[in-house]
Design a protein around this motif. Structure first.
Motif, short mmCIF file in Angstrom:
data_model
loop_
_atom_site.label_atom_id
_atom_site.label_comp_id
_atom_site.label_asym_id
_atom_site.label_seq_id
_atom_site.Cartn_x
_atom_site.Cartn_y
_atom_site.Cartn_z
N CYS A 363 23.04 9.66 44.92
CA CYS A 363 23.50 8.98 43.71
C CYS A 363 25.02 8.81 43.71
CB CYS A 363 23.06 9.75 42.46
SG CYS A 363 21.27 9.67 42.15
N GLU A 364 25.75 9.78 44.28
CA GLU A 364 27.20 9.66 44.37
C GLU A 364 27.61 8.46 45.22
OE1 GLU A 364 29.76 11.74 42.80
OE2 GLU A 364 27.87 11.83 41.70
N PRO A 367 26.11 4.62 43.15
CA PRO A 367 26.13 4.71 41.68
C PRO A 367 25.45 3.53 41.00
CG PRO A 367 28.32 4.19 42.55
CD PRO A 367 27.47 4.54 43.71
N ASN A 368 25.53 2.34 41.57
CA ASN A 368 24.88 1.18 40.95
C ASN A 368 23.37 1.38 40.86
OD1 ASN A 368 27.34 -0.10 40.69
ND2 ASN A 368 27.11 -1.34 42.55
N ALA A 370 21.77 4.25 41.02
CA ALA A 370 21.48 5.41 40.16
C ALA A 370 21.49 5.00 38.69
CB ALA A 370 22.50 6.52 40.42
N VAL A 371 22.49 4.20 38.31
CA VAL A 371 22.59 3.76 36.92
C VAL A 371 21.42 2.85 36.56
CG1 VAL A 371 23.91 2.28 35.35
CG2 VAL A 371 25.09 4.04 36.71
N ASN A 406 28.64 14.85 38.27
CA ASN A 406 28.17 13.87 39.25
C ASN A 406 27.49 12.71 38.52
OD1 ASN A 406 25.27 14.73 38.88
ND2 ASN A 406 26.12 16.62 39.76
N VAL A 407 27.32 11.61 39.24
CA VAL A 407 26.74 10.39 38.67
C VAL A 407 25.32 10.64 38.17
CG1 VAL A 407 25.91 8.08 39.26
CG2 VAL A 407 28.19 8.82 39.99
N THR A 411 24.04 10.03 34.29
CA THR A 411 23.00 9.06 33.92
C THR A 411 21.89 9.75 33.12
OG1 THR A 411 21.79 9.40 36.02
CG2 THR A 411 23.43 7.62 35.95
N LYS A 576 31.35 1.92 37.80
CA LYS A 576 30.31 2.67 37.10
C LYS A 576 30.81 4.03 36.59
CE LYS A 576 26.99 -0.34 37.84
NZ LYS A 576 26.61 -1.29 36.76
N VAL A 577 31.66 4.68 37.36
CA VAL A 577 32.13 6.02 36.99
C VAL A 577 32.92 5.96 35.68
CG1 VAL A 577 33.60 7.95 37.68
CG2 VAL A 577 32.09 6.86 39.36
N ARG A 589 33.96 13.97 37.30
CA ARG A 589 33.50 13.85 38.68
C ARG A 589 34.43 14.65 39.59
NH1 ARG A 589 32.84 8.25 42.08
NH2 ARG A 589 31.01 8.84 43.31
#
Length: 593
Positions: A363-364, A367-368, A370-371, A406-407, A411, A576-577, A589
């Motif tokens: 996911c790190e 991120p796209n 994961a979101v 973390n991402v 989420t 995203k972050v 993060r």
């Protein structure tokens, strides 16, 4: 005929007594031959038979005294050999004393015959006893191992019988009494003696024990201490009896899960059954570790229909092979139109949302994805559950949502916020947060197992890193239990027990494999977004429930209109972050601090 040849304790004892009588006659006669240079004077014939009968009487009595007639032939070991030597010393010593008092009965009698026969008898009787053990270990693929049985129960005798029938590659040489078994000390079960637990280490050394078998389940705290003591004396192969189905049992290796898992004492299976039975249940992420186990539990507790959704074909196929009457749907929860069509078609009463990307490093780096999967997919499930009048929706969350670093954690925190603040109309929405489960896909235990089997090293990110652990079936049962008591809008926290140091887990697994001297633990450093420790509660204001393993976190207010706008902005954002941090300000993060 087969029944007649089947070995029993009586037949085994009778066989050895008869053979020893014949061997003793042979060695006594050979001793006379050697003493008289193979020409025995006729005058010594009367003393021969008297000497033989007296000596063999002492010998058989001594062998009974030292339990030498109760051993299992193919399991003859070093301690049994010592007992035969002791029996001979006692028998021949007794004969000498008898001769001194009644020497006139034996005249003429060559006294040196006793010394010669002592050594001949030891050689021949010892050779007979070791012959089957030598044959088994020289010509069989798997040599049987001297084994310690832990605990006295009906299974103890069964294990011994299995060994006698060559059904297992272990032979019990001793039994250790545990806990309430104290009254059984010094007793015999199928001719195997029961010893005190206090002398465990000495017993292992004397009997040359290589393996141990648990005769019944032992409380976890006691089990850990027992395993540590066994590991300390190089007994690393530890087995336990596991039930297969309703009747059959088999021996399985003691696993790290057995040593470390927390077993909730307040599981209410009747409550779960009343909640699940007769309901139509939709499970997303049904091919994953959590989703598949929830599917099994729902099937076990009598769901009227199971609709299993996953975007992975093979995972969906696997759980479908276990639950044959399940309705398998290969689709992605981010595809709202397809998901909406499914809702209209099946009209589920209960939805359990376990679909998520959960692996922190992936996911790190993505991120796209994961979101989109974790936020958009969950929002779709929540919105459609409300729109279609689902009675209850359960969202699976994680301890990584607490002050996320973390991402993935960020989420999941957003999904908690959305579930808590959305107008759910007639749908009861509940989120359930828990920590690591033992043995899930991608978790450290399968990884450590692979590293150990490949010869090491075992890699741990940091010497102080800790995690919570619980067995998957029990975690999933608690999830269903929280769903049963939920009224809507709650964020439930599962008590995962005490956190465990990952390095301790790694070392324990290496010990269980018996490779403590072969495999090292190597520290690789924390990965981006990884915490040293996980938290389950955001603050101390949680509310208790009637169950000690289940808590309710204080709700976090977030204007739903603003949250919807922020989520829309997150889905469109290039960064995203930063967009995640706007919704979850406590998100820090690690690699950006």
């Amino acid at each position: 005929m087969t029944l007649f040849l089947r070995p029993t304790s009586f037949k085994r004892t009778l066989f050895f007594v008869c053979v020893d009588l014949l061997l003793s006659l042979g060695t006594f006669y050979l001793a006379y031959l050697l003493r008289f240079n193979f020409h025995i004077p006729e005058s010594f014939s009367q003393s021969f038979w008297l000497g033989y009968f007296v000596l063999v009487s002492f010998k058989v009595a001594a062998m009974f005294w030292f339990k030498s007639y109760f051993i299992i032939w193919r399991f003859f070991g070093f301690s049994d050999a010592k007992n035969i030597i002791k029996a001979h010393l006692l028998a021949y010593g007794g004969f000498v004393v008898f001769y001194l008092f009644f020497s006139s009965w034996f005249q003429p009698f060559p006294r040196s015959v006793i010394i010669i026969d002592f050594f001949l008898s030891l050689i021949f009787i010892g050779a007979l006893r070791t012959s089957k053990r030598f044959w088994n270990e020289s010509f069989k693929t798997h040599a049987v191992k001297p084994t310690l049985l832990l605990g006295v129960s009906s299974k103890t005798g069964t294990i011994i019988q299995s060994a006698l029938k060559n059904e297992i590659d272990y032979y019990p040489v001793a039994i250790v009494a545990l806990g309430e078994d104290e009254s059984a000390k010094n007793a015999y079960i199928n001719n195997v003696k029961v010893y005190d637990l206090d002398g465990l280490e000495k017993l292992v050394e004397e009997k040359q024990i290589k393996a141990a078998i648990l005769a019944y389940p032992v409380p976890q705290s006691e089990l850990r201490k027992l395993v540590e003591r066994l590991n300390a004396v190089d007994v690393n192969e530890i087995k336990q009896i596991k039930l297969l189905g309703s009747e059959h049992e088999k021996l399985e290796d003691l696993s790290i899960e057995d040593l470390l898992a927390r077993h909730p004492k307040d599981l209410d299976l009747d409550l779960i059954a009343s909640f699940i039975k007769g309901k139509s249940i939709l499970i997303t992420g049904a091919g994953g570790s959590i989703g598949s186990e929830i599917a099994r539990q729902c099937d076990r507790f009598g769901a009227s229909s199971l609709i299993l959704v996953d975007n992975g074909e093979y995972n969906l196929y696997q759980i479908g092979e276990e639950i044959l009457d399940a309705d398998l749907r290969l689709l992605d929860v981010t595809h709202r139109e397809v998901l909406e069509k499914l809702y209209r078609e099946i009209s589920p009463q209960v939805v359990i949302h376990a679909a998520a990307y959960k692996h922190v490093p992936i996911c790190e780096h993505n991120p796209n994805a994961a979101v989109e999967n974790n936020v958009l997919g969950t929002k779709n499930v929540i919105d459609l559950s409300i729109a279609n009048g689902v009675e209850k929706l359960v969202i699976i969350s994680t301890d990584k949502a607490v002050r996320p670093t973390n991402v993935m954690g960020a989420t999941k925190r957003i999904t908690e916020l959305y579930a808590q603040n959305i107008d759910s109309v007639n749908t009861e929405i509940v989120a359930v947060r828990f920590g690591n489960v033992l043995g899930s896909s991608g978790s450290v235990i399968p990884k450590f197992k692979q590293q150990i089997e490949e010869g090491g090293p075992v890699t741990v990110t940091h010497p102080e890193i800790t995690r919570y652990f619980m067995l998957i079936p029990e975690a999933c049962q608690l999830v269903l239990q929280t769903a049963a008591i939920a009224k809507g809008g709650e964020l439930f926290i599962l008590d995962m027990g005490e956190p465990i140091k990952i390095v301790d887990l790694a070392k324990q697994m290496i010990r269980l494999y018996g490779k403590e001297d072969e495999i090292d633990v190597v520290f690789t450093g924390l990965r981006p977004g990884e915490k040293l420790y996980e938290e389950l509660l955001i603050d101390e204001s949680e509310q208790k429930t009637k169950y000690s393993s289940i808590f309710i976190a204080k709700p976090t207010q977030y204007d739903i209109v603003k949250l919807m706008r922020d989520i829309e902005a997150l889905l469109k954002a290039e960064d995203k972050v930063s967009a995640l941090r706007k919704i979850v300000p406590e998100f820090t993060r690690k690699d950006l601090i």
